[in-house]
Design a protein around this motif. Structure first.
Motif, short mmCIF file in Angstrom:
data_model
loop_
_atom_site.label_atom_id
_atom_site.label_comp_id
_atom_site.label_asym_id
_atom_site.label_seq_id
_atom_site.Cartn_x
_atom_site.Cartn_y
_atom_site.Cartn_z
N GLY A 10 71.39 39.65 -86.26
CA GLY A 10 71.02 39.47 -87.66
C GLY A 10 69.58 39.80 -87.99
O GLY A 10 69.11 39.50 -89.08
N LEU A 11 68.86 40.44 -87.05
CA LEU A 11 67.47 40.81 -87.29
C LEU A 11 67.40 42.10 -88.10
O LEU A 11 68.13 43.05 -87.83
CB LEU A 11 66.72 40.99 -85.98
N LEU A 12 66.52 42.14 -89.09
CA LEU A 12 66.30 43.33 -89.92
C LEU A 12 65.36 44.27 -89.18
O LEU A 12 64.24 43.89 -88.84
CB LEU A 12 65.70 42.92 -91.26
N ILE A 13 65.82 45.51 -88.91
CA ILE A 13 65.03 46.47 -88.13
C ILE A 13 64.78 47.72 -88.97
O ILE A 13 65.73 48.43 -89.34
CB ILE A 13 65.78 46.85 -86.84
N PRO A 14 63.50 48.02 -89.29
CA PRO A 14 63.20 49.26 -90.02
C PRO A 14 63.37 50.47 -89.11
O PRO A 14 62.96 50.44 -87.95
CB PRO A 14 61.75 49.08 -90.46
N LYS A 15 63.99 51.54 -89.63
CA LYS A 15 64.26 52.74 -88.84
C LYS A 15 63.57 53.99 -89.37
O LYS A 15 63.27 54.89 -88.60
CB LYS A 15 65.77 53.01 -88.79
N GLU A 16 63.35 54.06 -90.69
CA GLU A 16 62.77 55.26 -91.29
C GLU A 16 62.05 54.90 -92.58
O GLU A 16 62.55 54.09 -93.36
CB GLU A 16 63.88 56.28 -91.57
N GLY B 48 58.16 61.72 -100.86
CA GLY B 48 59.48 62.10 -100.38
C GLY B 48 59.55 62.43 -98.89
O GLY B 48 60.65 62.58 -98.35
N ARG B 49 58.41 62.54 -98.23
CA ARG B 49 58.42 62.82 -96.79
C ARG B 49 59.01 61.62 -96.05
O ARG B 49 58.73 60.48 -96.40
CB ARG B 49 57.03 63.12 -96.25
N LYS B 50 59.81 61.92 -95.02
CA LYS B 50 60.45 60.87 -94.23
C LYS B 50 59.82 60.82 -92.85
O LYS B 50 59.52 61.84 -92.26
CB LYS B 50 61.95 61.14 -94.12
N TYR B 51 59.66 59.58 -92.34
CA TYR B 51 59.06 59.36 -91.04
C TYR B 51 59.94 58.42 -90.24
O TYR B 51 60.22 57.30 -90.68
CB TYR B 51 57.66 58.75 -91.19
N GLU B 52 60.35 58.87 -89.05
CA GLU B 52 61.17 58.04 -88.18
C GLU B 52 60.30 56.98 -87.49
O GLU B 52 59.21 57.28 -87.00
CB GLU B 52 61.85 58.90 -87.12
N ILE B 53 60.79 55.76 -87.48
CA ILE B 53 60.14 54.69 -86.74
C ILE B 53 60.77 54.70 -85.35
O ILE B 53 61.96 54.41 -85.20
CB ILE B 53 60.35 53.33 -87.44
N THR B 54 59.97 55.06 -84.35
CA THR B 54 60.52 55.19 -83.00
C THR B 54 60.53 53.87 -82.23
O THR B 54 61.28 53.72 -81.27
CB THR B 54 59.74 56.24 -82.19
N ARG B 55 59.73 52.92 -82.70
CA ARG B 55 59.68 51.63 -82.02
C ARG B 55 59.10 50.56 -82.93
O ARG B 55 58.16 50.84 -83.68
CB ARG B 55 58.81 51.76 -80.77
N VAL B 56 59.64 49.36 -82.87
CA VAL B 56 59.04 48.20 -83.53
C VAL B 56 58.47 47.33 -82.42
O VAL B 56 59.19 46.84 -81.57
CB VAL B 56 60.08 47.40 -84.36
N LYS B 57 57.14 47.21 -82.42
CA LYS B 57 56.46 46.49 -81.35
C LYS B 57 56.34 44.99 -81.61
O LYS B 57 56.28 44.20 -80.67
CB LYS B 57 55.05 47.07 -81.15
N ASP B 58 56.26 44.61 -82.89
CA ASP B 58 56.03 43.20 -83.21
C ASP B 58 56.46 42.95 -84.65
O ASP B 58 56.47 43.86 -85.48
CB ASP B 58 54.53 42.89 -83.06
#
Length: 84
Positions: A20-26, A32-42
Motif C-alpha cells: 500500500g505504499l505510494l511509489i513515484p515512478k515518473e 512536458g518533458r518526462k523524467y524516469e525515477i530510477t530509485r526512491v532512496k527515502d
C-alpha cells in the motif's frame, strides 16, 4: 524570500506497492518533458524551506542525480525550481 515561482507543481506517475505504499515512478515537468525515477532512496515528512510547503518528501534518483519530490497534504506533487 519565497515566491510562487520557486515551487513547481508537476504531474507524477505513481504505483502502489503490495503493502500500500505510494511509489513515484515518473515526473512530467511543466514543459512536458518526462523524467524516469530510477530509485526512491527515502521518504519522510518534511517541509521545503526554500519553496514553501510541507508533506511527504521523497528523495529520488533521476538521471543519476538526487532530487527531492514533495507530496503535499492537498494531494499535489511539487518540486523546487532549480536555482531557487
Amino acid at each position: 524570500m519565497i515566491t510562487l515561482s520557486d515551487k513547481v507543481y508537476v504531474d507524477v506517475l505513481t504505483e502502489f506497492s503490495k503493502d500500500g505504499l505510494l511509489i513515484p515512478k515518473e515526473i512530467t515537468w511543466e514543459d512536458g518533458r518526462k523524467y524516469e525515477i530510477t530509485r526512491v532512496k527515502d521518504k519522510r515528512r518534511a517541509a521545503n524551506t526554500k519553496a514553501g510547503g510541507v508533506g511527504e518528501r521523497y528523495t529520488c534518483v533521476v538521471d543519476g542525480k538526487e532530487i527531492f519530490l514533495f507530496y503535499e497534504d492537498n494531494n499535489m506533487w511539487f518540486m523546487e525550481r532549480a536555482g531557487a
